[in-house]
Design an enzyme around this catalytic site. Sequence first.
Site, PDB file in Angstrom:
ATOM      1  N   GLU A  33      -9.226 -12.664  -6.090  1.00 53.50           N
ATOM      2  CA  GLU A  33      -7.720 -12.632  -5.435  1.00 53.50           C
ATOM      3  C   GLU A  33      -7.318 -13.508  -4.460  1.00 53.50           C
ATOM      4  O   GLU A  33      -6.314 -13.309  -4.011  1.00 53.50           O
ATOM      5  CB  GLU A  33      -7.602 -11.063  -5.100  1.00 53.50           C
ATOM      6  CG  GLU A  33      -8.526 -10.600  -4.039  1.00 53.50           C
ATOM      7  CD  GLU A  33      -8.575  -9.243  -3.743  1.00 53.50           C
ATOM      8  OE1 GLU A  33      -7.575  -8.463  -4.119  1.00 53.50           O
ATOM      9  OE2 GLU A  33      -9.622  -8.619  -2.796  1.00 53.50           O
ATOM     10  N   CYS A  80      -7.867  -5.473 -12.079  1.00 58.11           N
ATOM     11  CA  CYS A  80      -7.570  -4.160 -11.454  1.00 58.11           C
ATOM     12  C   CYS A  80      -6.374  -4.157 -10.623  1.00 58.11           C
ATOM     13  O   CYS A  80      -5.807  -3.251  -9.944  1.00 58.11           O
ATOM     14  CB  CYS A  80      -8.813  -3.639 -10.499  1.00 58.11           C
ATOM     15  SG  CYS A  80      -9.132  -4.666  -9.167  1.00 58.11           S
ATOM     16  N   ASP A 110      -3.018  -9.440  -4.474  1.00 54.40           N
ATOM     17  CA  ASP A 110      -3.487 -10.452  -3.547  1.00 54.40           C
ATOM     18  C   ASP A 110      -3.237 -11.818  -4.103  1.00 54.40           C
ATOM     19  O   ASP A 110      -2.813 -12.911  -3.644  1.00 54.40           O
ATOM     20  CB  ASP A 110      -4.457 -10.280  -2.932  1.00 54.40           C
ATOM     21  CG  ASP A 110      -4.403  -9.146  -1.782  1.00 54.40           C
ATOM     22  OD1 ASP A 110      -3.476  -9.487  -0.968  1.00 54.40           O
ATOM     23  OD2 ASP A 110      -5.400  -8.191  -1.900  1.00 54.40           O
ATOM     24  N   HIS A 163       0.786  -1.227  -0.024  1.00 53.87           N
ATOM     25  CA  HIS A 163       0.040   0.047  -0.133  1.00 53.87           C
ATOM     26  C   HIS A 163       0.826   1.337   0.015  1.00 53.87           C
ATOM     27  O   HIS A 163       0.358   2.219  -0.600  1.00 53.87           O
ATOM     28  CB  HIS A 163      -1.119  -0.096   1.158  1.00 53.87           C
ATOM     29  CG  HIS A 163      -2.138  -1.005   0.650  1.00 53.87           C
ATOM     30  ND1 HIS A 163      -1.880  -2.498   0.870  1.00 53.87           N
ATOM     31  CD2 HIS A 163      -3.008  -0.828  -0.386  1.00 53.87           C
ATOM     32  CE1 HIS A 163      -2.903  -2.967   0.147  1.00 53.87           C
ATOM     33  NE2 HIS A 163      -3.615  -2.428  -0.471  1.00 53.87           N
TER      34      HIS A 163
HETATM   35  C1  PEP Z   1      -5.319  -6.442  -5.503  1.00 50.60           C
HETATM   36  O1  PEP Z   1      -5.235  -7.209  -4.494  1.00 50.60           O
HETATM   37  O2  PEP Z   1      -4.602  -6.786  -6.703  1.00 50.60           O
HETATM   38  C2  PEP Z   1      -6.168  -5.310  -5.646  1.00 50.60           C
HETATM   39  C3  PEP Z   1      -6.453  -4.640  -6.663  1.00 50.60           C
HETATM   40  O3  PEP Z   1      -6.519  -5.083  -4.131  1.00 50.60           O
HETATM   41  P1  PEP Z   1      -5.493  -4.004  -3.178  1.00 50.60           P
HETATM   42  O4  PEP Z   1      -4.385  -3.856  -4.064  1.00 50.60           O
HETATM   43  O5  PEP Z   1      -6.198  -3.038  -2.715  1.00 50.60           O
HETATM   44  O6  PEP Z   1      -5.209  -5.294  -1.973  1.00 50.60           O
HETATM   45 MG    MG Z   2      -6.329  -7.044  -2.819  1.00 50.08          MG
END
Ligand code: PEP
Ligand code: MG
Length: 588
Positions: free
Chosen positions: A436, A507, A460, A195
């Site tokens: 995911e 995504c 993930d 993040h």
């Molecule tokens: C992912 O896990 O690819 C995703 C888009 O969600 P985040 O990165 O917010 O966990």
């Molecule tokens: Mg994710």
Amino acid sequence: MSLHDRTVLRGIPASHGVVVGKACLVGRSALRVPRRRIASSAAPGEVARFRKAIQASRAEIEGARAALGDGAAADYRLILDAHLLMHGDALLVDATVEVIEREHICAEWALRRTVESLARQLEEASSEYFRGRAADVTQVGLHILRCLTGAPTVLPDVDEPMIVVADDLSPAEAARLSKRPIIGLVTELGSPTSHTAIIARALGVPALVGVSDATDRVADGDTVVVDAIRGELVLSADAAERAVAAERSSSYRAFTARLRSRAGGEVGTRDGELVTLSANLEMATEVEAAAGPEASGVGLFRTEFLYLGRDQAPTEAEQCAVYAEVLEAMSPRTVTFRTFDLGADKLPRSRRFVAGPNPALGLRGVRLLLTHPRLFRTQVRAILRAAENGNARLMFPLVGSVGDMRHARSLVDEVLAELEAAGAAHGEVPIGAMIEVPAAAMMADALAKECDFFSVGTNDLVQYTLALDRTNPRVAPLARPLDPAVLKLLDLTARAARENGTDLSMCGDMAADAFALPIVIGLGYRHLSMPTAAIPMAHAIVERIDTRAAASVAKAALELPDVESVHELVRESFGETLGDLWEAQGLG
Ligand code: PEP
Ligand code: MG
């Protein structure tokens, strides 16, 4: 200086580009606390110095609060109000004065001791509320300490462009930093899909994450080079090197400007297939960039960022206002709202959701929401009500089974029935699952029957398939999305979506990975969502791809035994067509 003296720290590019500038250390590590014993006669002077620092700290926070303005920033006003109150707290102020007078030590040392002991007591409290206050006390203590030592504040009040160097960056810090003239970012923690990296991309400046020891090796005011193409932080660049870096910086900017001038939210492949490119939003403020011509919509709104910088969940009205604003700004384009993905590395400041000893495998994503139905229902109500203002989709993070999906959908149905019974205006929204978790990909055929759409979260999916912690820079180089194990799950998901007529998008960051994109397209993905700044590069890559050729390379990749062989195949198959674009991002 000879090349021999050159000090270079390695890091992972989280947002591409090159920048030369002055470093500014932020966060805990920027501060050294003096430990001086004082004469007893000096105690009154030390107490006066401490009280002056409290006034200065209070004035600074009041100033930051006044500058916040309206809208999403209102969340942070509440935090600052709580911090202001603590400046008059007897447990903090009187206790520090007492330590100075009793132990005859300098104000900084006395404050540090008081804060640590107070935070420890709060952390051990049985009430969640008091445990949540520990972080606030520490932050306030840090702020007063900075006023005492004359060190820069956590958010330096300078207009000069700066490169922020921090151990890590919390969402709250990032949101406040986004109002400053930041030209680069370096953090010690993080991997490309952590993040911290996502925040770095949201800030849209060259950024390196996972740079070990950065805060120990860089001093405030040092001129450094952030080369977020080669993955280097250069600490002791001489004039010639800086000039070369400045040149690399401007040629990369010219290159991206060229790409941007041609980019759009829809792009035809070489053989005429349509691919859509949408934006991922971390903060509502990013919608301005996403609403430009480059994005075909918002493919992922990470709503938990509304919650992460605070203790209490945002109310239904607060959420509804933010969601409606984003929908209106994007209208008639679609906005996909992901319900709060809390847990693991995404915890609100109060840490009221205790995920257990192994948080990535604990209560997280939709599982956590299903155990907190009030939180979930409030958010769903806000999204459904806001959906009146545009085209919204609703999706759940970390769905692990058909049962998760049915449970979540049944709660949405209940909320819909309530809204209808109350005659409250609301919109109709397609409902989807993020794919995911490997189990979800393996069960995609059954899940497709419960979903209007799938959106694959590769960050993930890679973490859980390869058992590699996405927050750990030491294993980051091993987390490669082109691993055939991951490709098989992407293939299963795409096939299930096709066979069931379920809309399919991606995504996760793999959708913006210039090297992996041909395989993503080859596996049949046509709707991609990524940070707005990544869209021009994805556009340039996609328009050079022939989907039939990509499909046959992807098919071959699925049969390969390891990720190295897949990389080799991608290089051989697409090097000629895409080599210059890869080169520009340091992927040569
Ligand atoms: C992912 O896990 O690819 C995703 C888009 O969600 P985040 O990165 O917010 O966990
Ligand atoms: Mg994710």
